[in-house]
Motif scaffolding. Structure first.
Motif, PDB file in Angstrom:
ATOM      1  N   VAL A 337      -4.777  -8.529 -10.790  1.00 38.25           N
ATOM      2  CA  VAL A 337      -3.587  -8.136 -11.600  1.00 38.25           C
ATOM      3  C   VAL A 337      -3.367  -6.726 -11.558  1.00 38.25           C
ATOM      4  O   VAL A 337      -2.358  -6.005 -11.288  1.00 38.25           O
ATOM      5  CB  VAL A 337      -3.562  -8.634 -12.974  1.00 38.25           C
ATOM      6  N   GLY A 338      -4.421  -5.940 -11.712  1.00 37.00           N
ATOM      7  CA  GLY A 338      -4.515  -4.326 -11.819  1.00 37.00           C
ATOM      8  C   GLY A 338      -4.002  -3.847 -10.320  1.00 37.00           C
ATOM      9  O   GLY A 338      -3.320  -2.804 -10.375  1.00 37.00           O
ATOM     10  N   ALA A 339      -4.819  -4.442  -9.570  1.00 35.96           N
ATOM     11  CA  ALA A 339      -4.395  -3.923  -7.939  1.00 35.96           C
ATOM     12  C   ALA A 339      -2.965  -4.184  -7.537  1.00 35.96           C
ATOM     13  O   ALA A 339      -2.316  -3.462  -7.075  1.00 35.96           O
ATOM     14  CB  ALA A 339      -5.442  -4.775  -6.984  1.00 35.96           C
ATOM     15  N   ALA A 340      -2.286  -5.267  -8.005  1.00 33.58           N
ATOM     16  CA  ALA A 340      -0.912  -5.726  -7.760  1.00 33.58           C
ATOM     17  C   ALA A 340      -0.229  -4.517  -8.601  1.00 33.58           C
ATOM     18  O   ALA A 340       0.779  -4.071  -7.998  1.00 33.58           O
ATOM     19  CB  ALA A 340      -0.666  -7.037  -8.150  1.00 33.58           C
ATOM     20  N   ILE A 341      -0.396  -4.334  -9.673  1.00 33.42           N
ATOM     21  CA  ILE A 341       0.423  -3.325 -10.696  1.00 33.42           C
ATOM     22  C   ILE A 341       0.300  -2.145  -9.960  1.00 33.42           C
ATOM     23  O   ILE A 341       1.163  -1.255  -9.879  1.00 33.42           O
ATOM     24  CB  ILE A 341      -0.106  -3.150 -12.071  1.00 33.42           C
ATOM     25  N   LEU A 342      -0.946  -1.563  -9.478  1.00 32.53           N
ATOM     26  CA  LEU A 342      -0.970  -0.188  -9.043  1.00 32.53           C
ATOM     27  C   LEU A 342      -0.143  -0.163  -7.555  1.00 32.53           C
ATOM     28  O   LEU A 342       0.160   1.016  -7.514  1.00 32.53           O
ATOM     29  CB  LEU A 342      -2.689  -0.015  -8.813  1.00 32.53           C
ATOM     30  N   LEU A 343      -0.519  -1.312  -7.008  1.00 32.09           N
ATOM     31  CA  LEU A 343       0.389  -1.139  -5.614  1.00 32.09           C
ATOM     32  C   LEU A 343       1.700  -0.922  -5.797  1.00 32.09           C
ATOM     33  O   LEU A 343       2.436  -0.328  -5.090  1.00 32.09           O
ATOM     34  CB  LEU A 343      -0.104  -2.410  -4.734  1.00 32.09           C
ATOM     35  N   ASN A 344       2.362  -1.861  -6.707  1.00 31.15           N
ATOM     36  CA  ASN A 344       3.857  -1.759  -7.097  1.00 31.15           C
ATOM     37  C   ASN A 344       4.216  -0.366  -7.685  1.00 31.15           C
ATOM     38  O   ASN A 344       5.254   0.006  -7.042  1.00 31.15           O
ATOM     39  CB  ASN A 344       4.171  -2.807  -8.084  1.00 31.15           C
ATOM     40  N   ILE A 345       3.215   0.352  -8.447  1.00 28.83           N
ATOM     41  CA  ILE A 345       3.679   1.679  -8.718  1.00 28.83           C
ATOM     42  C   ILE A 345       3.812   2.649  -7.638  1.00 28.83           C
ATOM     43  O   ILE A 345       4.628   3.312  -7.455  1.00 28.83           O
ATOM     44  CB  ILE A 345       2.701   2.053  -9.903  1.00 28.83           C
ATOM     45  N   ARG A 346       2.603   2.489  -6.855  1.00 25.73           N
ATOM     46  CA  ARG A 346       2.731   3.296  -5.565  1.00 25.73           C
ATOM     47  C   ARG A 346       3.798   3.163  -4.778  1.00 25.73           C
ATOM     48  O   ARG A 346       4.514   4.145  -4.166  1.00 25.73           O
ATOM     49  CB  ARG A 346       1.421   3.087  -4.817  1.00 25.73           C
ATOM     50  N   ILE A 347       4.453   2.053  -4.527  1.00 24.89           N
ATOM     51  CA  ILE A 347       5.555   1.537  -3.649  1.00 24.89           C
ATOM     52  C   ILE A 347       6.907   2.163  -4.611  1.00 24.89           C
ATOM     53  O   ILE A 347       7.536   2.998  -3.844  1.00 24.89           O
ATOM     54  CB  ILE A 347       5.820   0.092  -3.383  1.00 24.89           C
ATOM     55  N   ALA A 348       6.915   1.966  -5.795  1.00 20.67           N
ATOM     56  CA  ALA A 348       8.033   2.569  -6.512  1.00 20.67           C
ATOM     57  C   ALA A 348       8.185   4.202  -6.272  1.00 20.67           C
ATOM     58  O   ALA A 348       8.977   4.725  -6.274  1.00 20.67           O
ATOM     59  CB  ALA A 348       7.845   2.211  -7.872  1.00 20.67           C
ATOM     60  N   ARG A 349       7.004   4.789  -6.447  1.00 23.65           N
ATOM     61  CA  ARG A 349       6.751   6.441  -6.312  1.00 23.65           C
ATOM     62  C   ARG A 349       7.290   6.623  -4.797  1.00 23.65           C
ATOM     63  O   ARG A 349       7.521   7.764  -4.845  1.00 23.65           O
ATOM     64  CB  ARG A 349       5.286   6.661  -6.510  1.00 23.65           C
ATOM     65  N   THR A 350       7.382   5.873  -3.789  1.00 29.95           N
ATOM     66  CA  THR A 350       7.515   6.319  -2.382  1.00 29.95           C
ATOM     67  C   THR A 350       9.211   6.367  -2.366  1.00 29.95           C
ATOM     68  O   THR A 350       9.813   6.830  -1.405  1.00 29.95           O
ATOM     69  CB  THR A 350       7.125   5.388  -1.460  1.00 29.95           C
ATOM     70  N   MET A 351       9.963   5.789  -3.428  1.00 26.11           N
ATOM     71  CA  MET A 351      11.186   5.802  -3.452  1.00 26.11           C
ATOM     72  C   MET A 351      11.890   6.885  -3.666  1.00 26.11           C
ATOM     73  O   MET A 351      11.480   7.772  -4.410  1.00 26.11           O
ATOM     74  CB  MET A 351      11.806   4.827  -4.495  1.00 26.11           C
ATOM     75  N   LYS A 352      12.683   7.597  -2.933  1.00 24.11           N
ATOM     76  CA  LYS A 352      13.379   8.874  -2.933  1.00 24.11           C
ATOM     77  C   LYS A 352      14.067   9.075  -4.174  1.00 24.11           C
ATOM     78  O   LYS A 352      13.801  10.085  -4.887  1.00 24.11           O
ATOM     79  CB  LYS A 352      14.392   9.060  -1.638  1.00 24.11           C
ATOM     80  N   ASN A 353      14.541   8.037  -4.666  1.00 20.66           N
ATOM     81  CA  ASN A 353      15.282   8.028  -5.943  1.00 20.66           C
ATOM     82  C   ASN A 353      14.683   7.177  -7.045  1.00 20.66           C
ATOM     83  O   ASN A 353      15.251   6.567  -7.656  1.00 20.66           O
ATOM     84  CB  ASN A 353      16.808   7.639  -5.625  1.00 20.66           C
ATOM     85  N   CYS A 354      13.289   7.432  -7.170  1.00 17.20           N
ATOM     86  CA  CYS A 354      12.758   6.505  -8.142  1.00 17.20           C
ATOM     87  C   CYS A 354      13.031   6.822  -9.479  1.00 17.20           C
ATOM     88  O   CYS A 354      13.247   8.136  -9.733  1.00 17.20           O
ATOM     89  CB  CYS A 354      11.240   6.606  -7.808  1.00 17.20           C
ATOM     90  N   ASN A 355      13.283   6.166 -10.437  1.00 20.62           N
ATOM     91  CA  ASN A 355      13.551   6.165 -11.732  1.00 20.62           C
ATOM     92  C   ASN A 355      12.749   5.340 -12.738  1.00 20.62           C
ATOM     93  O   ASN A 355      11.789   4.916 -12.291  1.00 20.62           O
ATOM     94  CB  ASN A 355      15.050   5.842 -12.055  1.00 20.62           C
TER      95      ASN A 355
END
Length: 471
Positions: A337-355
Motif C-alpha cells: 500500500v505504501g509503495a503504491a501511494i509513493l509511486l502515485n505521488i512521484r508520478i503526480a510530481r512529474t506533471m508539469k501542472n501538478c496541483n
C-alpha cells in the motif's frame, strides 16, 4: 547527474535544433474532426490561430452533428494573417459540414486527408483539444529534423480548473494520473510512442502514403478498428518509420466527467486494443500480437489481470479467515500500500501542472484505489465483450453515454463481483473446517507471492530515474 541537470542538457540540445529552423521549412495542413463540439470548438480554433507556428491551412470537418458546431466554427472561416515570435504568417480556415457520415470520426479524418495530402505534414487535432502556444512549432521542428519520423504526438493532460462537482473532479484527477503514467512510460522508452493519439499529433504525409500502400488502403484511417489512431501508428511503424512523443509539445484534451462516459470511452479503447493484440484475424482488423507498439498493451493487460486477481483473492481469503477466526494482521501488508501511494505521488510530481488535487488523489490512497476498481471494471467488460464475439458499435455506445443516455452497463462488473462473493460465501459455509483451512493455507501464499512481485515492480518504477521529464 541530477534530474535538473539532465533536463537542462536535454533542453539545450533541443533548443539548438530549434534555433536553426525557419518558419516555412514545410507545409502543415490541419484537420479538426468535430462531432457536437459547440462548447469547445471556438477555443480549439483560437488556440491554433495563436500558435507560434500557425498551420498553413485549417480544415474543420463537422460530421453527424446536431448542435451549433458549424455555426460557431464558421465565425473563424476565411483567411487570417498572424504575427508571432516567428514572424508574419498566413493561414486560412475552412469549415466543412459533411452531414450524416456512417464512418464517424474515421470518415471525417479521411475527408480531411483528401484536402491536405499535398502538404508535407498533417496535423490532427480533436475538437476538444487545446494546445500550448508552441506545440505546433515543437512538433514541426522535430519532424523536419529527422526524415525517419512518421509521426509525433504531443504530451496529453486534462485542464481540471473548469471542472465542477465532486465525482467529476475525482474522475479527472484519475485520468490526469493515467495520462501522466502513460506519457512517462513512452518518454522513458526512448520517446517511442506506441499510440499517436488523434488528440494532437503531426504525421508525415509521405509516411501516411507508404503505410497506405503497404496495407493496400485508399485512405490512412480504416473504419473497422475501434482505435483508428493505434492501428495507424502500427502501420506507420511497420512501414519503417519512427513514432515518437515530443518532450515539450503539450495539449489539454477533453476529459470524461461522468462514470458512464468514462466507462464507454475506456471500454472502446481497450476493446480496440485487444483486437490489435489478438493473434489471427477478427473482422477486417489483422491481429499483430508481437508488434513492437503493442508490448506496452500486453504489459498493461497483464498488470490489470494481476491487480484483479490480487484484490478479489484478498477479499475472499480475508472473509474466509475472519469466518473461522484465523485472521492474523501483519504490518508487512502495509508495504504494498505504501509503495503504491509513493509511486502515485512521484508520478503526480512529474506533471508539469501538478496541483494539490493531484497530490491528494495520490497521497490519500483510497481515491486512487477506487479509481483502480473502476478501471478493472473496464478491463473485465472489454474482454467479456471481445470474447463473446457479439457485434457492438462501441462508437455509438460512447456517444450515447456522453449524451447521458440511460444505462447501467458500467455497474455490471460490480454486480457480478457481488454475486460471485455471495456464491463463494455460500459454498464456503458448506465446506468442512479441514477443507477451509487447506484453502487458506494454499491461497494466502499464492496471493503473497504475486503481491511481493507487484511490490518489487512498483519499487523499481519508484526509484527509476525519470531523466528530468515533465508530463
Amino acid at each position: 547527474m541530477a534530474g535538473a541537470e539532465l533536463e537542462g542538457h536535454f533542453e539545450q540540445d533541443f533548443m539548438s535544433v530549434l534555433e536553426n529552423t525557419t518558419v516555412h521549412r514545410s507545409t502543415i495542413g490541419c484537420i479538426i474532426p468535430a462531432y457536437n463540439e459547440e462548447e469547445s470548438i471556438a477555443d480549439v480554433i483560437q488556440g491554433l490561430l495563436t500558435q507560434t507556428r500557425v498551420p498553413d491551412v485549417i480544415h474543420v470537418v463537422v460530421n453527424n452533428t446536431s448542435d451549433n458546431t458549424v455555426k460557431i466554427a464558421s465565425e473563424f472561416a476565411g483567411p487570417h494573417e498572424v504575427t508571432t515570435d516567428l514572424g508574419e504568417q498566413f493561414t486560412e480556415v475552412f469549415v466543412h459540414d459533411i452531414g450524416k457520415n456512417p464512418d464517424k470520426k474515421v470518415g471525417a479524418l479521411n475527408y480531411g486527408y483528401s484536402l491536405v495530402e499535398g502538404c508535407d505534414y498533417l496535423l490532427g487535432v480533436d475538437g476538444d483539444t487545446i494546445a500550448d502556444s508552441r506545440a505546433v512549432e515543437y512538433l514541426e521542428t522535430e519532424a523536419v529534423s529527422d526524415s525517419r519520423i512518421g509521426g509525433i504526438s504531443a504530451i496529453y493532460s486534462i485542464d481540471d480548473k473548469p471542472i465542477k462537482g465532486t465525482i467529476a473532479k475525482w474522475l479527472i484527477a484519475g485520468q490526469r494520473t493515467q495520462f501522466a503514467a502513460f506519457n512517462l512510460q513512452n518518454l522513458l522508452r526512448g520517446r517511442n510512442m506506441a499510440v499517436l493519439g488523434g488528440q494532437f499529433s503531426i504525421f508525415s504525409t509521405n509516411a501516411l502514403r507508404d503505410a497506405m500502400k503497404a496495407n493496400h488502403q485508399s485512405t490512412p484511417w480504416v473504419k473497422d478498428s475501434e482505435v483508428e489512431d493505434s492501428l495507424l501508428s502500427l502501420q506507420i511503424k511497420s512501414a519503417g518509420y519512427l513514432t515518437k512523443i515530443s518532450p515539450y509539445a503539450r495539449a489539454d484534451v477533453g476529459g470524461m466527467t461522468t462514470l458512464k462516459g468514462y466507462d464507454a470511452q475506456q471500454v472502446k479503447w481497450t476493446f480496440g486494443a485487444i483486437e490489435l493484440m489478438w493473434p489471427g484475424q477478427r473482422g477486417d482488423t489483422k491481429g499483430q500480437p508481437f508488434h513492437p507498439n503493442l508490448r506496452l498493451r500486453w504489459f498493461e493487460n497483464f498488470g490489470m489481470l494481476t491487480n484483479l486477481f490480487v484484490r478479489v483473492a484478498f477479499l475472499m481469503l480475508l472473509a474466509g479467515s475472519l469466518s473461522i477466526n484465523a485472521f492474523v494482521f501483519s504490518p508487512l501488508w502495509l508495504i504494498p500500500v505504501g509503495a503504491a501511494i509513493l509511486l502515485n505521488i512521484r508520478i503526480a510530481r512529474t506533471m508539469k501542472n501538478c496541483n494539490q488535487r493531484d497530490i491528494a488523489f495520490a497521497a490519500l490512497g483510497f481515491p486512487a484505489e477506487i479509481f483502480m476498481w473502476i478501471r478493472l471494471s473496464h478491463f473485465i467488460r472489454s474482454w467479456t465483450r471481445f470474447l463473446s464475439r457479439k457485434k457492438v458499435d462501441n462508437w455509438a455506445m460512447q456517444a450515447k453515454a456522453e449524451r447521458g443516455g440511460a444505462s447501467i452497463g458500467h455497474w455490471a462488473p460490480f454486480i457480478i463481483l457481488a454475486l460471485v462473493l455471495v456464491a463463494t460465501a455460500v459454498i464456503w459455509n458448506m465446506l468442512g473446517p479441514v477443507v477451509q483451512s487447506s484453502i487458506l493455507w494454499i491461497g494466502w501464499p499464492i496471493v503473497g507471492v504475486v503481491t511481493v512481485l507487484q511490490t518489487l515492480l512498483m519499487l523499481t518504477k519508484l526509484f527509476r530515474r525519470y531523466q528530468g521529464y515533465k508530463v
